[in-house]
Scaffold this motif. Sequence first.
Motif, short mmCIF file in Angstrom:
data_model
loop_
_atom_site.label_atom_id
_atom_site.label_comp_id
_atom_site.label_asym_id
_atom_site.label_seq_id
_atom_site.Cartn_x
_atom_site.Cartn_y
_atom_site.Cartn_z
N ARG A 6 3.98 54.74 15.89
CA ARG A 6 2.87 54.23 16.70
C ARG A 6 1.65 55.15 16.61
O ARG A 6 0.51 54.69 16.61
N LEU A 7 1.90 56.44 16.53
CA LEU A 7 0.79 57.38 16.41
C LEU A 7 0.03 57.15 15.10
O LEU A 7 -1.20 57.12 15.09
N VAL A 8 0.76 57.01 14.00
CA VAL A 8 0.11 56.79 12.70
C VAL A 8 -0.69 55.49 12.72
O VAL A 8 -1.84 55.44 12.25
N ARG A 9 -0.11 54.43 13.28
CA ARG A 9 -0.83 53.16 13.35
C ARG A 9 -2.10 53.28 14.19
O ARG A 9 -3.14 52.71 13.85
N THR A 10 -2.00 54.02 15.28
CA THR A 10 -3.17 54.19 16.15
C THR A 10 -4.28 54.93 15.44
O THR A 10 -5.46 54.56 15.53
N ILE A 12 -4.80 55.20 12.17
CA ILE A 12 -5.37 54.37 11.10
C ILE A 12 -6.29 53.31 11.69
O ILE A 12 -7.41 53.09 11.19
N ALA A 13 -5.86 52.66 12.76
CA ALA A 13 -6.68 51.63 13.39
C ALA A 13 -7.98 52.21 13.94
O ALA A 13 -9.05 51.60 13.83
N ALA A 14 -7.90 53.40 14.54
CA ALA A 14 -9.09 54.02 15.12
C ALA A 14 -10.08 54.44 14.04
O ALA A 14 -11.29 54.27 14.19
N HIS A 43 13.71 51.16 32.77
CA HIS A 43 12.25 51.11 32.80
C HIS A 43 11.72 52.36 32.12
O HIS A 43 12.47 53.26 31.77
N VAL A 44 10.40 52.41 31.93
CA VAL A 44 9.83 53.49 31.13
C VAL A 44 10.04 54.84 31.82
O VAL A 44 9.75 55.00 33.01
N ASN A 45 10.54 55.79 31.06
CA ASN A 45 10.73 57.14 31.53
C ASN A 45 9.39 57.78 31.89
O ASN A 45 8.40 57.57 31.20
N ASN A 46 9.36 58.57 32.97
CA ASN A 46 8.10 59.19 33.39
C ASN A 46 7.46 60.00 32.28
O ASN A 46 6.24 59.97 32.08
N GLY A 47 8.27 60.74 31.56
CA GLY A 47 7.73 61.55 30.47
C GLY A 47 7.20 60.71 29.32
O GLY A 47 6.24 61.11 28.65
N ARG A 48 7.79 59.53 29.12
CA ARG A 48 7.33 58.67 28.03
C ARG A 48 5.92 58.16 28.29
O ARG A 48 5.13 58.00 27.36
N TYR A 49 5.59 57.88 29.55
CA TYR A 49 4.22 57.48 29.86
C TYR A 49 3.23 58.53 29.34
O TYR A 49 2.19 58.20 28.77
N LEU A 50 3.56 59.80 29.55
CA LEU A 50 2.66 60.87 29.13
C LEU A 50 2.56 60.93 27.61
O LEU A 50 1.49 61.22 27.06
N THR A 51 3.68 60.64 26.93
CA THR A 51 3.65 60.59 25.47
C THR A 51 2.80 59.43 24.97
O THR A 51 2.02 59.58 24.02
N LEU A 52 2.92 58.27 25.62
CA LEU A 52 2.11 57.12 25.22
C LEU A 52 0.62 57.40 25.39
O LEU A 52 -0.21 56.86 24.66
N MET A 53 0.29 58.27 26.34
CA MET A 53 -1.12 58.60 26.56
C MET A 53 -1.72 59.36 25.38
O MET A 53 -2.94 59.38 25.21
N ASP A 54 -0.86 59.99 24.57
CA ASP A 54 -1.36 60.61 23.34
C ASP A 54 -2.09 59.58 22.48
O ASP A 54 -3.09 59.89 21.83
N LEU A 55 -1.58 58.35 22.48
CA LEU A 55 -2.19 57.29 21.67
C LEU A 55 -3.59 56.96 22.17
O LEU A 55 -4.51 56.75 21.38
N GLY A 56 -3.75 56.92 23.49
CA GLY A 56 -5.06 56.64 24.05
C GLY A 56 -6.07 57.72 23.73
O GLY A 56 -7.23 57.44 23.41
N PHE A 62 -11.05 59.62 17.88
CA PHE A 62 -11.50 59.21 16.55
C PHE A 62 -12.61 58.17 16.62
O PHE A 62 -13.54 58.20 15.81
N ARG A 63 -12.55 57.27 17.58
CA ARG A 63 -13.59 56.23 17.64
C ARG A 63 -14.89 56.75 18.24
O ARG A 63 -15.96 56.22 17.97
N SER A 64 -14.85 57.80 19.05
CA SER A 64 -16.06 58.35 19.65
C SER A 64 -16.77 59.35 18.75
O SER A 64 -17.93 59.68 18.97
N GLY A 65 -16.06 59.87 17.75
CA GLY A 65 -16.63 60.90 16.88
C GLY A 65 -16.22 62.30 17.26
O GLY A 65 -16.51 63.26 16.53
N LEU A 66 -15.54 62.46 18.40
CA LEU A 66 -15.10 63.80 18.81
C LEU A 66 -14.15 64.42 17.80
O LEU A 66 -14.09 65.63 17.65
#
Length: 201
Positions: A6-10, A12-14, A43-56, A62-66
């Motif tokens: 998911r990280l790689v896809r994110t 590339i898409a960005a 249900h989603v593990n609390n720690g997994r939410y934080l990992t998913l936030m890496d994608l955001g 990448f999209r902002s130029g930072l």
Amino acid sequence: MYIWARLVRTVIAARCGKPLAGGATKSSVVGRIWPQDLDINLHVNNGRYLTLMDLGRLDFVFRSGLGSAGLKGRRRPVLTGLSARYKSSLGLFQKYRMETELIGWTERSIFMEHRIIPLSGPARETVAVTAVVRAVILEPDNSKVETRELLSGLGYPAESPPLSESCASLLSPAERAALHDAGAGGGRRRDMSFPERSAAR
């Protein structure tokens, strides 16, 4: 297991997608919950939410130029603080939207807020999880890159918006005292109003 695919896809898409307008502070990505995201309560593990936030964060960076300034010359981003609040849970195969917003900065730190919003189920279109993170960019010698260098030329103002209480909770006591003093003096709270040399990483 980390979410490498998911990280790689994110990324590339960005990098291939439409960039954010100059000075834009918010981006969003849509995802789905998979079996590996669940804990024994299904249900989603609390720690997994934080990992998913890496994608955001990656999408925004990448999209902002930072990313161009933040990752050049073997620089690396590091989180130095996080405050999260869980309001409702997400289950298997549930779709969600993650909003990532740049909400403030100091001399050498950036603050972002993540909001995970279910797109189905009883809590549809309500915020399920929020988190505020504090990040720095480190040079190869572990010195911190100044925020003004990162934001230069990207359309962001020289001054940070006033830091919220969630951001302030991630500051060191010395930083919070300096921020309070700046506010008590009648001036607007500024991104360069206090040094960070005393802050612990």
